[in-house]
Design a protein around this motif. Structure first.
Motif, PDB file in Angstrom:
ATOM      1  N   LEU A  67     -35.983  42.111  15.749  1.00  0.00           N
ATOM      2  CA  LEU A  67     -36.779  41.296  14.823  1.00  0.00           C
ATOM      3  C   LEU A  67     -35.890  40.557  13.824  1.00  0.00           C
ATOM      4  O   LEU A  67     -36.268  39.502  13.318  1.00  0.00           O
ATOM      5  CB  LEU A  67     -37.749  42.177  14.041  1.00  0.00           C
ATOM      6  CG  LEU A  67     -39.115  42.458  14.640  1.00  0.00           C
ATOM      7  CD1 LEU A  67     -39.977  43.168  13.614  1.00  0.00           C
ATOM      8  CD2 LEU A  67     -39.804  41.186  15.088  1.00  0.00           C
ATOM      9  N   ASP A  71     -37.424  37.162  13.896  1.00  0.00           N
ATOM     10  CA  ASP A  71     -38.310  36.922  12.736  1.00  0.00           C
ATOM     11  C   ASP A  71     -37.626  37.356  11.444  1.00  0.00           C
ATOM     12  O   ASP A  71     -38.096  38.282  10.767  1.00  0.00           O
ATOM     13  CB  ASP A  71     -39.627  37.705  12.902  1.00  0.00           C
ATOM     14  CG  ASP A  71     -40.373  37.301  14.147  1.00  0.00           C
ATOM     15  OD1 ASP A  71     -40.318  38.056  15.140  1.00  0.00           O
ATOM     16  OD2 ASP A  71     -40.969  36.211  14.136  1.00  0.00           O
TER      17      ASP A  71
ATOM     18  N   ARG B 105     -47.461  37.057  15.490  1.00  0.00           N
ATOM     19  CA  ARG B 105     -46.682  35.976  16.117  1.00  0.00           C
ATOM     20  C   ARG B 105     -46.389  36.298  17.572  1.00  0.00           C
ATOM     21  O   ARG B 105     -46.169  37.452  17.952  1.00  0.00           O
ATOM     22  CB  ARG B 105     -45.360  35.773  15.379  1.00  0.00           C
ATOM     23  CG  ARG B 105     -45.526  35.192  13.996  1.00  0.00           C
ATOM     24  CD  ARG B 105     -44.208  34.813  13.416  1.00  0.00           C
ATOM     25  NE  ARG B 105     -43.756  33.519  13.945  1.00  0.00           N
ATOM     26  CZ  ARG B 105     -42.807  32.804  13.377  1.00  0.00           C
ATOM     27  NH1 ARG B 105     -42.210  33.246  12.299  1.00  0.00           N
ATOM     28  NH2 ARG B 105     -42.444  31.652  13.895  1.00  0.00           N
ATOM     29  N   LEU B 123     -44.920  44.825  18.791  1.00  0.00           N
ATOM     30  CA  LEU B 123     -44.109  45.568  17.842  1.00  0.00           C
ATOM     31  C   LEU B 123     -44.801  45.400  16.496  1.00  0.00           C
ATOM     32  O   LEU B 123     -45.089  44.285  16.089  1.00  0.00           O
ATOM     33  CB  LEU B 123     -42.681  45.012  17.774  1.00  0.00           C
ATOM     34  CG  LEU B 123     -41.705  45.762  16.868  1.00  0.00           C
ATOM     35  CD1 LEU B 123     -40.296  45.622  17.392  1.00  0.00           C
ATOM     36  CD2 LEU B 123     -41.736  45.270  15.446  1.00  0.00           C
ATOM     37  N   VAL B 124     -45.069  46.514  15.848  1.00  0.00           N
ATOM     38  CA  VAL B 124     -45.825  46.488  14.594  1.00  0.00           C
ATOM     39  C   VAL B 124     -44.935  47.000  13.456  1.00  0.00           C
ATOM     40  O   VAL B 124     -44.249  48.011  13.602  1.00  0.00           O
ATOM     41  CB  VAL B 124     -47.079  47.396  14.700  1.00  0.00           C
ATOM     42  CG1 VAL B 124     -47.828  47.446  13.390  1.00  0.00           C
ATOM     43  CG2 VAL B 124     -47.984  46.924  15.828  1.00  0.00           C
ATOM     44  N   ARG B 140     -45.493  41.441  16.208  1.00  0.00           N
ATOM     45  CA  ARG B 140     -44.806  40.510  17.110  1.00  0.00           C
ATOM     46  C   ARG B 140     -45.330  40.837  18.512  1.00  0.00           C
ATOM     47  O   ARG B 140     -45.237  41.989  18.960  1.00  0.00           O
ATOM     48  CB  ARG B 140     -43.306  40.713  16.979  1.00  0.00           C
ATOM     49  CG  ARG B 140     -42.366  40.269  18.083  1.00  0.00           C
ATOM     50  CD  ARG B 140     -42.380  38.861  18.465  1.00  0.00           C
ATOM     51  NE  ARG B 140     -41.937  37.892  17.493  1.00  0.00           N
ATOM     52  CZ  ARG B 140     -41.864  36.585  17.726  1.00  0.00           C
ATOM     53  NH1 ARG B 140     -42.176  36.120  18.895  1.00  0.00           N
ATOM     54  NH2 ARG B 140     -41.487  35.747  16.792  1.00  0.00           N
ATOM     55  N   PHE B 142     -45.074  40.337  22.517  1.00  0.00           N
ATOM     56  CA  PHE B 142     -44.120  39.928  23.553  1.00  0.00           C
ATOM     57  C   PHE B 142     -44.906  39.504  24.788  1.00  0.00           C
ATOM     58  O   PHE B 142     -45.461  40.324  25.481  1.00  0.00           O
ATOM     59  CB  PHE B 142     -43.177  41.090  23.903  1.00  0.00           C
ATOM     60  CG  PHE B 142     -42.368  41.578  22.735  1.00  0.00           C
ATOM     61  CD1 PHE B 142     -42.771  42.718  22.042  1.00  0.00           C
ATOM     62  CD2 PHE B 142     -41.244  40.899  22.295  1.00  0.00           C
ATOM     63  CE1 PHE B 142     -42.040  43.174  20.955  1.00  0.00           C
ATOM     64  CE2 PHE B 142     -40.507  41.350  21.204  1.00  0.00           C
ATOM     65  CZ  PHE B 142     -40.912  42.478  20.529  1.00  0.00           C
TER      66      PHE B 142
END
Lengths: 133, 143
Positions: A67, A71, B105, B123-124, B140, B142
């Motif tokens: 990430l 991000d 996202r 993914l949190v 996020r 994937f």
């Protein structure tokens, strides 16, 4: 008088040679011991690396760290939760094991090389003195 | 002061003590959070996941070792308007709640919660609540 001097010289040569052979034996033993220790540490290091790899694959750490690249602004905005997630998913025991074994490997390899070098230098010295006589 | 060997050794030992104690306290703090979340996850298992697991056990399953409380990675198995269930690599379910402030996202696109569907790999990042759930702040996807 001359014979006494020859006897003294011979006695000194013998005692010097005995001392250097004893030193050589000690150095040889230490070299073998630390070489064995480096060998065992190398095998253990490879094993721990596989363990770490499987722990990393099992854990969420690698995905979480990705990430940072995909991000970065989300990571900055939620830095506290992200930081705690990274800490919670780090396989600390496997990492500590890898570092500990690596430390032992470097230490034992260093000592093995040091004692080996001393052994070679002592062998050369002994040979040189034999030739002089 | 730094020319003295004793003073240098004292400083090195003090520095090492600080590092060790700080590492220990970070470990205790992280361990406490994981243990608390694991306990609350187990206590609220029936409420969050609707009863015993598919293994047919009479009691909620033991959480695997200690669970991460500030996020999860896995695939969505069930989704409702306010929350979804994620199953991680270790096969453990985790309830994730989201709100209007949750950012979702996928690649470069911003998504809405209604765009999430079962089977998505996510993914949190979030914070645990008192009911053994994770309140998502960022998701996020994937795809």
């Amino acid at each position: 008088m001359g014979r006494k001097r020859i006897k003294d010289r011979l006695f000194k040569r013998i005692t010097d040679r005995i001392r250097s052979e004893e030193k050589l034996l000690t150095l040889r033993r230490r070299t073998i011991l630390f070489s064995l220790a480096s060998g065992v540490s190398t095998v253990a290091f490879v094993g721990f690396c596989f363990l770490l790899q499987s722990a990393l694959v099992q854990s969420e750490l690698l995905r979480a760290l990705s990430l940072v690249f995909s991000d970065p602004e989300a990571v900055l905005m939620n830095w506290r939760d992200f930081g705690l997630l990274v800490l919670e998913s780090t396989p600390a025991v496997s990492l500590a094991g890898v570092f500990a074994v690596l430390f032992l490997l470097i230490l034992s390899a260093g000592y093995a090389v040091r004692y080996f070098a001393k052994m070679i230098s002592l062998v050369r010295q002994t040979r040189m003195h034999s030739h002089e006589y | 002061m730094f020319q003295s060997k004793t003073a240098r050794w004292v400083l090195i030992i003090l520095g090492l003590c600080v590092v060790v104690l700080l590492s220990f306290s970070v470990g205790v703090s992280v361990g406490y959070r994981k243990a608390t979340f694991s306990y609350k996850w187990r206590e609220n298992y029936d409420r969050n996941f609707g009863g015993p697991s598919f293994r047919g056990a009479a009691f909620p399953p033991e959480p695997p070792f200690m669970m991460s409380a500030h996020g999860t990675v896995g695939s969505i198995v069930q989704i409702t308007p306010s929350d979804f269930i994620v199953v991680g690599r270790d096969g453990t379910e985790r309830m994730v709640t989201f709100s209007s402030s949750t950012t979702i996202r996928s690649n470069e696109d911003m998504l809405h919660s209604s765009d999430l569907k079962a089977g998505d790999q996510v993914l949190v990042i979030g914070a645990p609540d008192d009911e053994g759930r994770i309140g998502a702040r960022f998701i996020r996807v994937f795809r």
